[in-house]
Design a protein around this motif. Structure first.
Motif, PDB file in Angstrom:
ATOM      1  N   ALA A  56       0.831  -1.204   0.000  1.00 54.33           N
ATOM      2  CA  ALA A  56       0.000   0.000   0.000  1.00 54.33           C
ATOM      3  C   ALA A  56       0.864   1.253   0.000  1.00 54.33           C
ATOM      4  CB  ALA A  56      -0.900   0.005   1.233  1.00 54.33           C
ATOM      5  N   PRO A  57       0.407   2.304  -0.664  1.00 55.75           N
ATOM      6  CA  PRO A  57       1.132   3.586  -0.601  1.00 55.75           C
ATOM      7  C   PRO A  57       1.203   4.086   0.840  1.00 55.75           C
ATOM      8  CG  PRO A  57      -0.545   3.604  -2.338  1.00 55.75           C
ATOM      9  CD  PRO A  57      -0.774   2.373  -1.522  1.00 55.75           C
ATOM     10  N   ASP A  58       2.240   4.823   1.107  1.00 57.52           N
ATOM     11  CA  ASP A  58       2.402   5.407   2.427  1.00 57.52           C
ATOM     12  C   ASP A  58       1.160   6.222   2.786  1.00 57.52           C
ATOM     13  OD1 ASP A  58       3.253   7.545   4.417  1.00 57.52           O
ATOM     14  OD2 ASP A  58       5.057   6.304   4.308  1.00 57.52           O
ATOM     15  N   LYS A  93      -2.684   9.707  -6.042  1.00 60.16           N
ATOM     16  CA  LYS A  93      -2.953   8.725  -7.088  1.00 60.16           C
ATOM     17  C   LYS A  93      -1.685   8.351  -7.843  1.00 60.16           C
ATOM     18  CE  LYS A  93      -5.849   7.982 -11.176  1.00 60.16           C
ATOM     19  NZ  LYS A  93      -4.728   7.750 -12.084  1.00 60.16           N
ATOM     20  N   ALA A  94      -0.813   9.309  -8.088  1.00 53.56           N
ATOM     21  CA  ALA A  94       0.409   9.036  -8.842  1.00 53.56           C
ATOM     22  C   ALA A  94       1.267   7.986  -8.151  1.00 53.56           C
ATOM     23  CB  ALA A  94       1.209  10.323  -9.038  1.00 53.56           C
ATOM     24  N   GLN A 131       3.203   2.316  -7.945  1.00 55.21           N
ATOM     25  CA  GLN A 131       3.440   1.040  -7.285  1.00 55.21           C
ATOM     26  C   GLN A 131       2.707  -0.096  -7.997  1.00 55.21           C
ATOM     27  OE1 GLN A 131       3.693   0.760  -3.042  1.00 55.21           O
ATOM     28  NE2 GLN A 131       3.499   2.970  -2.812  1.00 55.21           N
ATOM     29  N   ALA A 132       1.488   0.183  -8.492  1.00 53.87           N
ATOM     30  CA  ALA A 132       0.752  -0.845  -9.224  1.00 53.87           C
ATOM     31  C   ALA A 132       1.481  -1.201 -10.509  1.00 53.87           C
ATOM     32  CB  ALA A 132      -0.664  -0.364  -9.521  1.00 53.87           C
ATOM     33  N   ALA A 133       1.986  -0.200 -11.217  1.00 54.33           N
ATOM     34  CA  ALA A 133       2.728  -0.441 -12.449  1.00 54.33           C
ATOM     35  C   ALA A 133       3.992  -1.241 -12.168  1.00 54.33           C
ATOM     36  CB  ALA A 133       3.063   0.880 -13.132  1.00 54.33           C
ATOM     37  N   ASP A 153      -6.156  -1.268  -9.984  1.00 57.63           N
ATOM     38  CA  ASP A 153      -5.765   0.075  -9.546  1.00 57.63           C
ATOM     39  C   ASP A 153      -6.835   1.087  -9.944  1.00 57.63           C
ATOM     40  OD1 ASP A 153      -5.420   0.598 -12.253  1.00 57.63           O
ATOM     41  OD2 ASP A 153      -3.227   0.492 -12.177  1.00 57.63           O
ATOM     42  N   ALA A 154      -6.576   2.333  -9.714  1.00 62.28           N
ATOM     43  CA  ALA A 154      -7.574   3.370  -9.970  1.00 62.28           C
ATOM     44  C   ALA A 154      -7.942   3.459 -11.440  1.00 62.28           C
ATOM     45  CB  ALA A 154      -7.054   4.719  -9.474  1.00 62.28           C
TER      46      ALA A 154
END
Length: 811
Positions: free
Chosen positions: A50-52, A58-59, A64-66, A225-226
């Motif tokens: 997960a992002p911090d 979103k970026a 991280q998903a990419a 992802d989004a």
């Protein structure tokens, strides 16, 4: 497309890869407890975290998903390079690594086993679904011994690579990871879980309806992802809880609720690559469902019922007893929950043996209840004195008065209706699954006057029982007792009941002069998931008795002397009659007529349907059924008369009832064509196809009618549409071979001719079947559509010399 003399299609057996995957394979197939998986499974995926929390932009998330996708793609490429260099056996061609299964991946290459999140990971949130699944046949599809024992024979006879045809449906992770090869180095921790959550929930699309794993496996992902792109592997649970809609988008597809999804595995064939002989049909549950009333694809079934998919029956919604976030976290119908219920993941069917083996008592009991829940109807329809004319019946029992005396010899007519199963009775492997009729007559002193269909002391079934089974034989007529279907050449005997149809079983018994009245007559249909001799083959002697379920039964008391009709049904609080154990009189006659029709007793069938017409003069189907019997009898003038009456009744309805109108038009078209009225036949069949665009029968007959009119382009259109519904339709192959040649397309003509040659029944296979029947008189008697099970003297043709224990008279 061809390979090895057969199309590149797979085939299904109800067998699978066993322990013989080579000495280097690590197997972990011990019994897994069916408890809570809470706390098990890695909550974080190998690629994605997960992002911090302080930087939720979103970026950052997209990056991280990419990165997770890129990392996965790199691992997969390296894995495939390793597999190709490590000795994977491309027995059926490098471009087809998974044959004889039809299963494949999104890019046609291997997918590493570690890509699939485990069932325990899913069970952390979906505890109820996990618990149900753990006891299901899906969860145990590979490890259970009844499966593995059979495929051991295949591997020993032909080699492990041939078992790939099984694994596309029984162990997809093994197949698609490249584990099904000699000396595989793949660590097989997944074997104990069979068809896991993320096997079913990672399939991206379906291939044409050939069956045997005709699906495309995507990269497993529990979240997108989004931007809607899948994130490979596992993700933290709190991320899923924060974005349940993105979890649902990753693991759900609209076609998951379709019968075609189930049909990707619950339909099968044996290609030439497996048999070294020719293409053979194996199982066809999806095809059978298509022909039922509940599918709404055909107007021809005898009764009209509401739509039901496979999932409506086998995944019916249930209220959870354990935590399941599909509900407990505000789940909606979109992600599986509705009115506090979720889709059952027990996948209830007929398998009582596997849960019994593992001690899953809930699954055993729920399966038994499922089988008993309106699947079959049993009607003690009639008695006939053995010296009376064939049509001199005491019928229907309960509706007429009659006398019975000691010393008489009687025949009992038992009508069994498949009223609830949207496929045949024992729809898959009838050769080692076992359903049969048990018939008893006892006097008041408890003396057994007649008993057919009992289990002997060694657990084997009475040879003279009427069983809904078949007998597979090899080229020499030898019985394939252990389901070696790759050696099959013929089906010597095959008894079943299709959905909405009935069968008639006749029993003859003699009432002793000293019999003590009244007599009690009972007929029941029993089911157990494996024959005793197959259980003995797998488990050895001395195993516990495996469950035999009383699916449906009916008992009547016969007085020695005068017997009056049954009392009139009582009325309920609403003033309507309370339903009794029997169908209404008109339906009892209708089911009797259907059974007679299927047993080629056309005169008696017409008489039965005429009774229906008398009892229900407004019931157009009674006249259609009379017409159908006359068509089978080739009495086309009489058939036309009956069908015209049906159409006149239907025209009185506004609008005319469907599917009854299309049913009448279809059979009228058959009459028209046989009487040379091609234009009228085409006009009626056009109406049928317009109303039922997925009617295989409609397209087939319209195509043939166009062909007879020399309208080859129109005929081609119908047969191509038919192949879009059933790619293996034999009539379509045959007629398209002729049509394409007449249209000047030699290549397509040759292609269809090759399909037809491969798929048509071998006319010489009957020799093997007859050789088997010659040696087994009890089975030979059963193979005759209209026969009697007799306990009386010289007429007793179904009492052969008892077979050795465990052989059931087979060789």
């Amino acid at each position: 497309m061809f390979f090895g003399g057969s199309r590149v299609r797979g085939m299904v057996l109800s067998c699978a890869l066993a322990l013989a995957a080579g000495p280097a394979v690590t197997m972990q197939v011990g019994s897994t407890q069916a408890g809570s998986p809470s706390g098990s499974g890695d909550p974080k995926g190998p690629h994605y975290s997960a992002p911090d929390k302080a930087n939720q932009d979103k970026a950052s998330e997209d990056k991280q998903a990419a990165a997770a996708r890129q990392g996965f793609d790199s691992e997969r490429a390296a894995y495939n390079a390793q597999m190709k260099s490590s000795g994977y056996d491309f027995r059926f061609g490098k471009e087809h690594p998974f044959l004889p299964s039809n299963a494949t991946t999104d890019n046609g290459e291997f997918l590493q086993a570690g890509a699939y999140p485990t069932a325990a990971y899913c069970g952390h949130c979906h505890e109820e679904s996990y618990h149900q699944w753990r006891e299901s046949l899906h969860a145990n599809s590979f490890r259970e011994p009844f499966y593995r024992k059979n495929v051991d024979i295949l591997i020993k006879e032909k080699g492990i690579e041939f078992s790939r045809h099984c694994e596309g449906c029984h162990n997809p992770i093994a197949l698609l990871s490249g584990a099904v090869t000699q000396n595989s180095k793949v660590e097989r921790k997944f074997d104990a879980d069979g068809i896991t959550c993320m096997v079913c929930h990672s399939i991206q699309k379906l291939q044409p309806e050939y069956g045997l794993g005709s699906y495309v496996m995507g990269v497993p992902a529990v979240m997108v992802d989004a931007a809607g792109k899948p994130i490979p592997g596992t993700v933290p649970y709190d991320e899923i809880m924060a974005h349940p809609e993105r979890h649902s988008a990753a693991v759900m597809k609209d076609f998951y609720k379709s019968p075609e999804y189930c049909g990707s595995c619950h339909k099968a064939n044996l290609p030439k690559t497996m048999t070294n002989y020719k293409w053979l049909r194996a199982i066809g549950l999806y095809d059978e469902w298509q022909g039922t009333s509940v599918a709404k694809q055909s107007p021809l079934p005898f009764y009209v019922k509401d739509y039901q998919s496979c999932q409506d029956c086998h995944m019916a919604r249930v209220a959870p007893t354990l935590t399941d976030y599909a509900i407990n976290a505000g789940g909606t119908a979109a992600n599986g929950a509705k009115d506090g219920k979720i889709f059952s993941h027990r996948f209830l069917g007929g398998n009582t043996a596997t849960p019994f083996y593992y001690g899953f008592n809930d699954q055993v009991m729920k399966t038994a209840d499922f089988l008993k829940n309106g699947t079959l109807g049993v009607d003690l329809f009639a008695l006939r004195r053995s010296d009376a004319p064939a049509n001199d019946l005491i019928a229907p029992l309960g509706a007429v008065s009659y006398d019975v005396k000691p010393g008489e010899t009687l025949q009992a007519y038992v009508v069994i209706q498949n009223k609830g199963a949207a496929h045949s009775l024992i729809p898959e492997q009838r050769d080692f699954f076992e359903a049969w009729v048990e018939f008893t007559v006892k006097d008041a002193a408890g003396r057994e006057i007649s008993h057919s269909g009992f289990l002997k002391a060694d657990g084997t079934l009475d040879e003279r029982a009427h069983s809904f089974t078949n007998r597979l034989v090899d080229k020499d007529g030898k019985y394939l007792a252990d389901h070696e279907i790759w050696d099959r050449r013929a089906v010597a005997y095959d008894a079943t009941i299709q959905h909405g149809r009935s069968t008639l079983v006749r029993y003859e018994f003699h009432i002793p002069e000293d019999a003590v009245g009244p007599l009690t007559m009972t007929a029941r249909v029993n089911y157990r998931h494996f024959r005793q001799d197959y259980l003995d083959f797998v488990l050895g002697k001395g195993h516990p008795d495996y469950p035999a379920v009383d699916v449906a039964s009916r008992t009547r008391v016969i007085q020695l002397g005068a017997n009056a009709p049954d009392a009139a049904p009582k009325s309920g609080a609403d003033g309507k009659p309370v339903a009794g154990p029997d169908n209404p009189l008109w339906m009892r006659w209708n089911n009797f007529g259907i059974a007679l029709l299927d047993q080629q007793q056309y005169v008696d069938s017409v008489h039965a349907f005429e009774k229906v017409a008398t009892l229900r003069p407004d019931y157009a189907d009674a006249q259609i059924n009379i017409g159908l019997a006359d068509i089978a009898w080739e009495k086309y003038d009489d058939a036309r008369s009956a069908l015209e009456k049906a159409l006149a009744l239907l025209q009185m309805k506004t609008p005319p009832l469907q599917p009854t109108l299309a049913r009448a038009q279809y059979y009228m078209a058959i009459v028209d064509r046989n009487q040379g009225r091609l234009d009228a036949a085409v006009e009626n069949l056009q109406k049928v196809v317009a109303a039922y665009p997925r009617s295989k029968d409609g397209h087939r007959e319209l195509g043939f009618s166009y062909y007879q009119q020399h309208k080859y382009s129109e005929a081609r259109e119908q047969y191509v549409a038919l192949q879009g519904i059933d790619p293996d339709d034999l009539a379509a192959h045959y007629n398209l071979a002729l049509i394409y040649r007449r249209l000047g397309d030699k290549q397509k003509a040759e292609e269809q001719a090759a399909y037809f040659k491969d798929e048509k029944e071998d006319p010489l296979s009957v020799t093997a079947a007859l050789e088997f029947l010659r040696k087994h008189p009890a089975v030979s008697n059963e193979s005759v559509p209209f026969h009697v099970h007799s306990d009386v003297g010289p007429l007793n043709t179904t009492h052969p010399t008892p077979a050795p224990a465990g052989t059931q008279g087979m060789e």
